[in-house]
Motif scaffolding. Structure first.
Motif, PDB file in Angstrom:
ATOM      1  N   LEU A  35       3.572 -14.745   2.019  1.00 59.40           N
ATOM      2  CA  LEU A  35       3.536 -13.376   0.902  1.00 59.40           C
ATOM      3  C   LEU A  35       4.564 -13.887   0.013  1.00 59.40           C
ATOM      4  N   GLU A  70       1.464  -3.366  -1.033  1.00 56.24           N
ATOM      5  CA  GLU A  70       0.218  -3.361  -0.089  1.00 56.24           C
ATOM      6  C   GLU A  70       0.122  -4.752   0.663  1.00 56.24           C
ATOM      7  N   GLN A  71       0.518  -5.638   0.081  1.00 56.29           N
ATOM      8  CA  GLN A  71       0.317  -7.038   1.189  1.00 56.29           C
ATOM      9  C   GLN A  71       1.348  -6.854   2.450  1.00 56.29           C
ATOM     10  N   GLN A 127      -0.219  -4.934   4.949  1.00 60.02           N
ATOM     11  CA  GLN A 127      -1.361  -5.724   5.694  1.00 60.02           C
ATOM     12  C   GLN A 127      -0.683  -6.520   6.577  1.00 60.02           C
ATOM     13  N   VAL A 128       0.307  -7.330   6.329  1.00 67.75           N
ATOM     14  CA  VAL A 128       1.119  -8.118   7.254  1.00 67.75           C
ATOM     15  C   VAL A 128       1.332  -7.478   8.660  1.00 67.75           C
ATOM     16  N   THR A 141       1.393  -4.376  -5.611  1.00 63.18           N
ATOM     17  CA  THR A 141       0.676  -5.371  -4.546  1.00 63.18           C
ATOM     18  C   THR A 141       1.542  -6.004  -3.671  1.00 63.18           C
TER      19      THR A 141
END
Length: 319
Positions: free
Chosen positions: A276, A304-305, A308-309, A301
């Motif tokens: 990331l 959000e990432q 997700q992780v 962003t």
């Protein structure tokens, strides 16, 4: 011939020797840099050994950096410790010496130097420097060098609680602790904070946002930092704090810069976050990385990432 022996031979033949580390250093960067210098000075008293990079008030007790001329590099052996990527080296003159050695424990994404010794399974570069000393019987370990390396190990292992801590790490620490310094004092110094930092710690806990999947984040704006009479360099002390919360799996601390952009300090208890970080002009360890965000869109962003992780990590663990 082992890489430790090759590095020893280069050190034995060189004069002067200039040691660099990464920008915005942590205890391992300082401990490995100053510790290596102390070992070389004890072993080769006639050599000129310099440690370069910006001097930080909080690390003065470990040693002070040297100001040297460009000419000093002409016939010098340059050693860069604890720095994965060339842009992060503090003092970009590191490429101007006669020979360059890289000693590091981060993933070797940026391969540079005439000699490279990279062990991404080591807890710290300070641990690696001890291994270098241990592999070369002619080297001498002073009490001060031992304290510096011990300080670096304690810092990069989070007081021996991070996953990179191994039985070998404990063995190295036990060997260093046999020298004449106080391990209690080292731990006390690394845990100490002043009142402004205590206020910042409270701010982090009060304003930390945590998603259902365990992704956490907090923003330290220029206004917040100024109100607490702190500089950006002081914020590193609060980076581990979100990890003390049971529900937090991985976290990001966004530190605003003078130009309005944000430095991002990423940490994790399990899922890898260095990929990331690479997406946002950064990198580092799977569980400890850094990155940058130019604006609010990129900040969103990153959050959000990160979510997700942690969501993918929870799914894998529950499968």
């Amino acid at each position: 011939m082992s890489i430790q022996t090759e590095i020893y031979q280069e050190v034995a033949a060189a004069n002067p020797i200039i040691i660099h580390r990464h920008q915005r250093p942590d205890p391992d960067a300082i401990g490995s840099q100053m510790g290596l210098a102390a070992i070389i000075k004890a072993s080769f008293p006639d050599k000129q050994v310099y440690c370069v990079g910006k001097q930080y008030e909080g690390f003065k007790s470990l040693g002070t950096t040297d100001e040297i001329s460009d000419e000093t590099y002409q016939n010098a052996l340059v050693i860069v410790v604890d720095t994965a990527n060339q842009p992060r080296v503090d003092d970009q003159r590191f490429t101007t010496g006669k020979k360059l050695i890289k000693i590091d424990h981060h993933p070797n994404d940026d391969q540079f130097g005439d000699l490279m010794w990279v062990n991404d399974e080591a807890s710290s570069v300070s641990e690696m420097i001890y291994d270098w000393y241990d592999a070369n019987p002619a080297l001498k370990m002073s009490d001060h060098a031992a304290e510096l390396l011990y300080t670096g190990i304690v810092g990069d292992t989070g007081r021996f609680k991070y996953p990179a801590t191994t039985s070998h790490t404990f063995w190295v620490a036990s060997q260093l602790a046999q020298h004449d310094f106080s391990t209690t004092d080292v731990a006390q110094k690394e845990d100490e904070i002043d009142i402004p930092l205590a206020h910042l710690a409270a701010y982090v806990y009060q304003n930390l946002q945590i998603t259902e999947s365990g992704a956490a984040y907090v923003f330290l704006t220029n206004e917040v930092i100024a109100q607490m009479e702190l500089g950006d360099d002081s914020t590193s002390a609060v980076v581990p704090l979100p990890g003390n919360i049971k529900q937090v799996v991985a976290w990001a601390i966004f530190v605003q810069q003078k130009d309005g952009s944000y430095r991002i300090r990423l940490r994790s208890k399990g899922p890898s976050i260095n990929e990331l970080a690479k997406l946002h002009h950064g990198g580092g360890h799977p569980l400890a990385s850094g990155a940058t965000a130019a604006d609010e869109t990129e900040i969103k962003t990153v959050v959000e990432q990160l979510n997700q992780v942690t969501t993918a990590y929870a799914t894998e663990r529950n499968a």
